[in-house]
Design a protein around this motif. Structure first.
Motif, PDB file in Angstrom:
ATOM      1  N   LEU A 217       1.255   2.890 -17.155  1.00 41.44           N
ATOM      2  CA  LEU A 217       1.314   1.651 -16.379  1.00 41.44           C
ATOM      3  C   LEU A 217       0.501   0.539 -17.041  1.00 41.44           C
ATOM      4  O   LEU A 217       0.848  -0.637 -16.943  1.00 41.44           O
ATOM      5  N   GLU A 218      -0.573   0.926 -17.716  1.00 44.83           N
ATOM      6  CA  GLU A 218      -1.415  -0.061 -18.401  1.00 44.83           C
ATOM      7  C   GLU A 218      -0.757  -0.627 -19.648  1.00 44.83           C
ATOM      8  O   GLU A 218      -0.894  -1.812 -19.953  1.00 44.83           O
ATOM      9  N   ARG A 222       6.401  -0.152 -17.998  1.00 45.63           N
ATOM     10  CA  ARG A 222       7.409   0.497 -17.168  1.00 45.63           C
ATOM     11  C   ARG A 222       7.020   0.378 -15.707  1.00 45.63           C
ATOM     12  O   ARG A 222       5.853   0.234 -15.359  1.00 45.63           O
ATOM     13  N   SER A 223       8.018   0.457 -14.845  1.00 51.26           N
ATOM     14  CA  SER A 223       7.755   0.364 -13.414  1.00 51.26           C
ATOM     15  C   SER A 223       7.121   1.657 -12.903  1.00 51.26           C
ATOM     16  O   SER A 223       7.208   2.708 -13.554  1.00 51.26           O
ATOM     17  N   ALA A 224       6.517   1.580 -11.722  1.00 54.35           N
ATOM     18  CA  ALA A 224       5.879   2.762 -11.139  1.00 54.35           C
ATOM     19  C   ALA A 224       6.903   3.861 -10.872  1.00 54.35           C
ATOM     20  O   ALA A 224       6.611   5.047 -11.056  1.00 54.35           O
ATOM     21  N   VAL A 227       7.677   5.552 -14.183  1.00 53.58           N
ATOM     22  CA  VAL A 227       6.546   6.366 -14.634  1.00 53.58           C
ATOM     23  C   VAL A 227       6.433   7.631 -13.794  1.00 53.58           C
ATOM     24  O   VAL A 227       6.092   8.703 -14.302  1.00 53.58           O
ATOM     25  N   PRO A 251      -0.131   3.054  -6.814  1.00 51.26           N
ATOM     26  CA  PRO A 251       0.361   2.482  -8.075  1.00 51.26           C
ATOM     27  C   PRO A 251       0.618   0.984  -7.980  1.00 51.26           C
ATOM     28  O   PRO A 251       0.333   0.246  -8.925  1.00 51.26           O
ATOM     29  N   SER A 252       1.155   0.524  -6.846  1.00 52.88           N
ATOM     30  CA  SER A 252       1.443  -0.911  -6.702  1.00 52.88           C
ATOM     31  C   SER A 252       0.162  -1.733  -6.734  1.00 52.88           C
ATOM     32  O   SER A 252       0.115  -2.803  -7.363  1.00 52.88           O
ATOM     33  N   MET A 255      -1.093  -1.890 -10.326  1.00 56.96           N
ATOM     34  CA  MET A 255      -0.329  -2.798 -11.168  1.00 56.96           C
ATOM     35  C   MET A 255      -0.658  -4.250 -10.861  1.00 56.96           C
ATOM     36  O   MET A 255      -0.718  -5.083 -11.772  1.00 56.96           O
TER      37      MET A 255
END
Length: 259
Positions: A217-218, A222-224, A227, A251-252, A255
């Motif tokens: 994610l870092e 790519r989207s959660a 991933v 995760p949201s 991000m």
């Protein structure tokens, strides 16, 4: 015929020897010798006694250490070896002892060590551009595995399970299959694993997956949801719950904080 080698030379071989094979160098050599047994039995004399070398055994002889080794009587000995110079840069990885012995118990690590030796063998023979650097990199991998084994006092069966978890992180994993691979019952494996690592097998697997998810994610963009499946979760809600458990946020939220 005697061959003379340059001080910074590195060379290797793969021998399969009968029980007539023996090497004696009372004064040793000016370089390091590392040997890894693939099959059969050999021996190395140490303080007047023969140390048996079997599959998975790694032997390291320091410069100036006497060499007396060979194939055990009534056996054959298959082993990989490499000589490398004292100027090798990773001196912190080299043992203090003149003769060092270590056994790698499980096949996954043995395969990794033998693959590294084979890369040394190929690169030292081909002598292409950067051959010495490539050989040194493979040798460094062997020495790092040796140091990891020496310094991390963990049941080798638990080490093997950790390796399997990392290797098959994206696939469905059953404790029964892991237990069978290391010759334990599922309940015994679960007990030993928790005692050795402080976590259950499932918690360790989920933590590995979340650590990898954080990195993706870092850095991957790519989207959660992508991933989630990339690291082995089959359910997004479960992924979110585990992310919160191991990383302290969803995760949201993670991000959003990256923007």
């Amino acid at each position: 015929m005697t061959l003379e080698y340059e001080f910074n030379e590195l060379f290797a071989g793969h021998y399969h020897e009968l029980d007539t094979y023996v090497v004696k160098r009372p004064l040793g050599r000016s370089d390091w010798l590392i040997m890894f047994t693939l099959a059969g039995e050999g021996y190395v004399q140490r303080d007047g006694e023969a140390q048996t070398c079997k599959a998975g055994d790694l032997i390291l002889l320091a410069p100036g250490s006497p060499h007396h080794y060979g194939t055990q009587p009534a056996h054959t000995w298959e082993f990989l070896w490499a000589h490398f110079p004292p100027i090798f840069t990773e001196t912190s990885l080299l043992p203090q002892e003149d003769q060092f012995y270590l056994t790698f118990e499980h096949e996954s690590i043995r395969d990794r060590v033998s693959q590294a030796f084979n890369r040394i063998l190929a690169d030292s023979r081909e002598r292409g551009e950067y051959w010495f650097e490539l050989c040194s990199s493979s040798l460094r991998e062997i020495l790092l595995l040796m140091a990891q084994k020496t310094r991390r006092k963990m049941d080798p069966r638990i080490e093997e399970v950790l390796h399997l978890l990392s290797r098959f992180m994206r696939e469905p994993i059953r404790i029964e299959d892991l237990a069978r691979s290391v010759g334990l019952s599922p309940s015994r494996l679960s007990h030993l694993f928790k005692a050795g690592t402080g976590y259950s097998i499932i918690d360790t697997l989920n933590r590995m997956r979340i650590q990898q998810a954080v990195l993706m994610l870092e850095h991957n963009g790519r989207s959660a949801s992508e991933v989630c499946y990339d690291v082995g979760f089959q359910n997004y809600n479960h992924f979110t719950n585990q992310f919160r458990k191991w990383h302290g946020m969803t995760p949201s939220t993670f991000m959003k904080n990256q923007r």
